[in-house]
Enzyme design. Sequence first.
Site, mmCIF file in Angstrom:
data_model
loop_
_atom_site.group_PDB
_atom_site.id
_atom_site.type_symbol
_atom_site.label_atom_id
_atom_site.label_comp_id
_atom_site.label_asym_id
_atom_site.label_seq_id
_atom_site.Cartn_x
_atom_site.Cartn_y
_atom_site.Cartn_z
ATOM 1 N N ARG A 1 0.822 -1.209 0.000
ATOM 2 C CA ARG A 1 0.000 0.000 0.000
ATOM 3 C C ARG A 1 0.856 1.259 0.000
ATOM 4 N NH1 ARG A 1 -4.950 -2.301 2.482
ATOM 5 N NH2 ARG A 1 -6.598 -0.749 2.510
ATOM 6 N N ARG B 1 -21.474 -1.801 1.727
ATOM 7 C CA ARG B 1 -20.808 -3.101 1.924
ATOM 8 C C ARG B 1 -21.184 -3.707 3.277
ATOM 9 N NH1 ARG B 1 -14.407 -3.675 1.167
ATOM 10 N NH2 ARG B 1 -14.233 -2.293 2.949
ATOM 11 N N ARG C 1 -18.396 -2.896 8.569
ATOM 12 C CA ARG C 1 -17.091 -2.620 9.164
ATOM 13 C C ARG C 1 -17.071 -1.215 9.743
ATOM 14 N NH1 ARG C 1 -12.593 -4.306 4.772
ATOM 15 N NH2 ARG C 1 -11.726 -2.359 5.574
HETATM 16 P P1 AMP Z 1 -8.489 -3.284 4.032
HETATM 17 O O1 AMP Z 1 -9.322 -4.370 4.592
HETATM 18 O O2 AMP Z 1 -7.490 -3.743 3.016
HETATM 19 O O3 AMP Z 1 -9.317 -2.107 3.532
HETATM 20 O O4 AMP Z 1 -7.599 -2.710 5.255
HETATM 21 C C1 AMP Z 1 -8.205 -2.190 6.410
HETATM 22 C C2 AMP Z 1 -7.195 -1.374 7.196
HETATM 23 O O5 AMP Z 1 -6.097 -2.222 7.611
HETATM 24 C C3 AMP Z 1 -6.539 -0.230 6.448
HETATM 25 O O6 AMP Z 1 -7.344 0.936 6.418
HETATM 26 C C4 AMP Z 1 -5.266 -0.036 7.270
HETATM 27 O O7 AMP Z 1 -5.549 0.598 8.513
HETATM 28 C C5 AMP Z 1 -4.880 -1.485 7.583
HETATM 29 N N1 AMP Z 1 -4.039 -2.052 6.508
HETATM 30 C C6 AMP Z 1 -4.368 -3.046 5.666
HETATM 31 N N2 AMP Z 1 -3.374 -3.317 4.818
HETATM 32 C C7 AMP Z 1 -2.370 -2.454 5.120
HETATM 33 C C8 AMP Z 1 -1.074 -2.218 4.582
HETATM 34 N N3 AMP Z 1 -0.600 -2.929 3.532
HETATM 35 N N4 AMP Z 1 -0.322 -1.256 5.157
HETATM 36 C C9 AMP Z 1 -0.757 -0.551 6.207
HETATM 37 N N5 AMP Z 1 -1.988 -0.700 6.756
HETATM 38 C C10 AMP Z 1 -2.790 -1.649 6.213
#
Ligand code: AMP
Length: 220
Positions: A88, A127, A160
């Site tokens: 990311r 969602r 969520r």
């Molecule tokens: P997601 O389910 O991919 O939308 O991720 C939810 C949250 O997890 C994000 O908003 C970040 O707070 C954290 N997160 C997930 N993947 C990453 C990553 N690669 N780097 C940093 N934080 C992450």
Amino acid sequence: MNIVLLGAPGSGKGTQAARLSHRYGIPHISTGDIFRHEIAQKTELGLKVEEYVKSGRLVPDELTVSIVSGRLTKPDCGQGFILDGFPRTVAQAESLDAYFTSAKRQLDKVVYLQMTESQAVERLSSRRQCEACGQIYNLKSQPPKEADKCDTDGGTLFQREDDKPETIRKRLVVYNELTEPLISYYRGAGLLLTVNGGQGVDSVSNEVYAALDGLEPRPA
Ligand code: AMP
């Protein structure tokens, strides 16, 4: 086959990653799912990352990279993996490159699910997810057969915490600043497959399958 799914929050990475995992028999690794699981279990890692995840900020690179590096050494990754939500940041992408070099493996494709910001907001707001199996629904385009219940196991659907309007806005700002540069990073590496993520879920999958089915692993 080693694949990265890239796209704004709400672009459908989780849904497509689950389908690809099933089709190619390789694990779906979602850093967001890993963090949410640790938070729910109240582990040491969960306590460390909770504030970041709930407020829509990124967990620090060092911590995230060490979690992913550990996960990629597990035996189920031997035939490949689908990364959803990682990398990311450019620093995370560089660490992933270093992993591939040291493991003598290669990244085969980066699937970029392209979508406008208003489409992403719309998707995120409607969602819902099954608390038991994690299956993702969309109240407008992919509603469950029975309200608030998972079609597969009858589990309760929940929203969520970071899918609430204020946090959605924050996550999109973070995406634009820190994650969007990865599009040119991977385009430059010749790995980017851009797919219109705004079309129906099945159309997205079919486009991705068409590109990946014939993919021969490139020589290391
Ligand atoms: P997601 O389910 O991919 O939308 O991720 C939810 C949250 O997890 C994000 O908003 C970040 O707070 C954290 N997160 C997930 N993947 C990453 C990553 N690669 N780097 C940093 N934080 C992450």
